[in-house]
Scaffold this motif. Sequence first.
Motif, mmCIF file in Angstrom:
data_model
loop_
_atom_site.group_PDB
_atom_site.id
_atom_site.type_symbol
_atom_site.label_atom_id
_atom_site.label_comp_id
_atom_site.label_asym_id
_atom_site.label_seq_id
_atom_site.Cartn_x
_atom_site.Cartn_y
_atom_site.Cartn_z
ATOM 1 N N PHE A 49 47.247 42.757 -15.627
ATOM 2 C CA PHE A 49 46.117 43.371 -16.316
ATOM 3 C C PHE A 49 44.872 43.185 -15.463
ATOM 4 C CE2 PHE A 49 49.007 42.671 -19.818
ATOM 5 C CZ PHE A 49 48.710 43.656 -20.751
ATOM 6 N N THR A 50 43.865 44.012 -15.685
ATOM 7 C CA THR A 50 42.550 43.798 -15.099
ATOM 8 C C THR A 50 41.504 43.849 -16.204
ATOM 9 O OG1 THR A 50 41.829 46.092 -14.666
ATOM 10 C CG2 THR A 50 43.354 45.102 -13.077
ATOM 11 N N ALA A 79 43.397 40.278 -13.212
ATOM 12 C CA ALA A 79 42.343 40.467 -12.221
ATOM 13 C C ALA A 79 40.998 40.608 -12.910
ATOM 14 C CB ALA A 79 42.622 41.720 -11.382
ATOM 15 N N SER A 80 39.987 39.994 -12.352
ATOM 16 C CA SER A 80 38.620 40.168 -12.825
ATOM 17 C C SER A 80 37.895 41.147 -11.914
ATOM 18 C CB SER A 80 37.861 38.839 -12.806
ATOM 19 O OG SER A 80 36.479 39.046 -13.020
ATOM 20 N N ILE A 107 40.934 39.920 -7.738
ATOM 21 C CA ILE A 107 39.585 40.451 -7.916
ATOM 22 C C ILE A 107 39.601 41.949 -7.605
ATOM 23 C CG2 ILE A 107 37.190 40.392 -7.120
ATOM 24 C CD1 ILE A 107 37.963 37.875 -8.636
ATOM 25 N N VAL A 108 38.998 42.733 -8.494
ATOM 26 C CA VAL A 108 38.728 44.134 -8.197
ATOM 27 C C VAL A 108 37.301 44.179 -7.661
ATOM 28 C CG1 VAL A 108 38.608 46.494 -9.087
ATOM 29 C CG2 VAL A 108 40.271 44.881 -10.046
ATOM 30 N N ALA A 109 37.163 44.365 -6.355
ATOM 31 C CA ALA A 109 35.873 44.226 -5.673
ATOM 32 C C ALA A 109 35.189 45.582 -5.568
ATOM 33 C CB ALA A 109 36.074 43.619 -4.283
ATOM 34 N N LEU A 110 34.011 45.692 -6.188
ATOM 35 C CA LEU A 110 33.296 46.960 -6.279
ATOM 36 C C LEU A 110 31.834 46.761 -5.891
ATOM 37 C CD1 LEU A 110 34.630 47.743 -9.861
ATOM 38 C CD2 LEU A 110 35.486 48.795 -7.756
ATOM 39 N N ILE A 148 43.005 41.265 -3.634
ATOM 40 C CA ILE A 148 41.805 42.089 -3.747
ATOM 41 C C ILE A 148 42.177 43.560 -3.846
ATOM 42 C CG2 ILE A 148 39.612 42.760 -2.704
ATOM 43 C CD1 ILE A 148 39.609 40.120 -1.195
ATOM 44 N N ALA A 149 41.690 44.202 -4.909
ATOM 45 C CA ALA A 149 41.808 45.653 -5.060
ATOM 46 C C ALA A 149 40.433 46.276 -4.862
ATOM 47 C CB ALA A 149 42.347 46.015 -6.447
#
Length: 296
Positions: A49-50, A79-80, A107-110, A148-149
């Motif tokens: 899940f994210t 994932a956060s 981590i979903v890095a944005l 990392i996404a």
Amino acid sequence: MTLPTKLADYFKGGRCAMSFELFPPKTDEGMALLEKNVERLQAFHPNFFTCTYGAGGSTQSRTLDVVEKVKAITGLPVASHLTCVGSTVDQLRDYLKEAKRRGADHIVALRGDPPKGSETFQAVEGGLRYANELVELIRADFGQHFGIAVAGYPEVHQEAPDPQTDLDNLKRKVDAGADVVVTQLFYENSDFYRFRDDCVKAGINVPIVPGILPVTNYKQACRIAAMCKARIPDEMAAAMNESDDADFQFNVGVDHARRQTIDLIENDVPGIHYYVLNKSSAAAQMLDGLSLGADA
């Protein structure tokens, strides 16, 4: 069952992986409802899940509450999301340390969206300007601890002057250490296939994972499409406009997402990421009988 140590591992082995994106509820009642929906979604054997957080970095603490809660309920990796918006490098480091302490796996890095009322992103003093800088920070400070996404845009990011610039930006994120690319939502699979081919040509060699949102009414579809600059197919718009009945529009939207899913599986995507808006009914109807996710 031994969980993968790298985010990219979920997308190997021939079976189409699956993940669900949640957002932190604002109330205790919303959290209780989220828990029920997560339990229902778990029945479809997602790989992870994210959880996102509110605009401008709001609800960050609540996001980590969701991370802990979902891990406790499902036993699955979570994932956060993390953006550069409104945060110095030191604040980003502090969040990552807390995310690690509380059990976030990935981590979903944005970069994050510009503040409301502004058309351009401005980094705070001592902050970061681009998502690739955030990926670099995570890798420099935490090594391979987090998967990392990063985000990709099949219909081109609204701030990019042209598709090539957008691809160049994406490649910088991947070269900085991202494990996978998860796309913005789209309604036409042909847009995703073109994007995937362009990524390959650009030398982007990590899994490209399509993001799908099963919309449940036409107003919602238009609102989200306007925010994301996603094109609504004429066929889908015409079908949803045949009736104002809520159940009718729900079924049209879910059927469209189901057909998207089947076509994506047939075209060998490594996984699918679903934006479920903290609900489970549309996802349950869409996924019924399909073969995705982790082995049961």
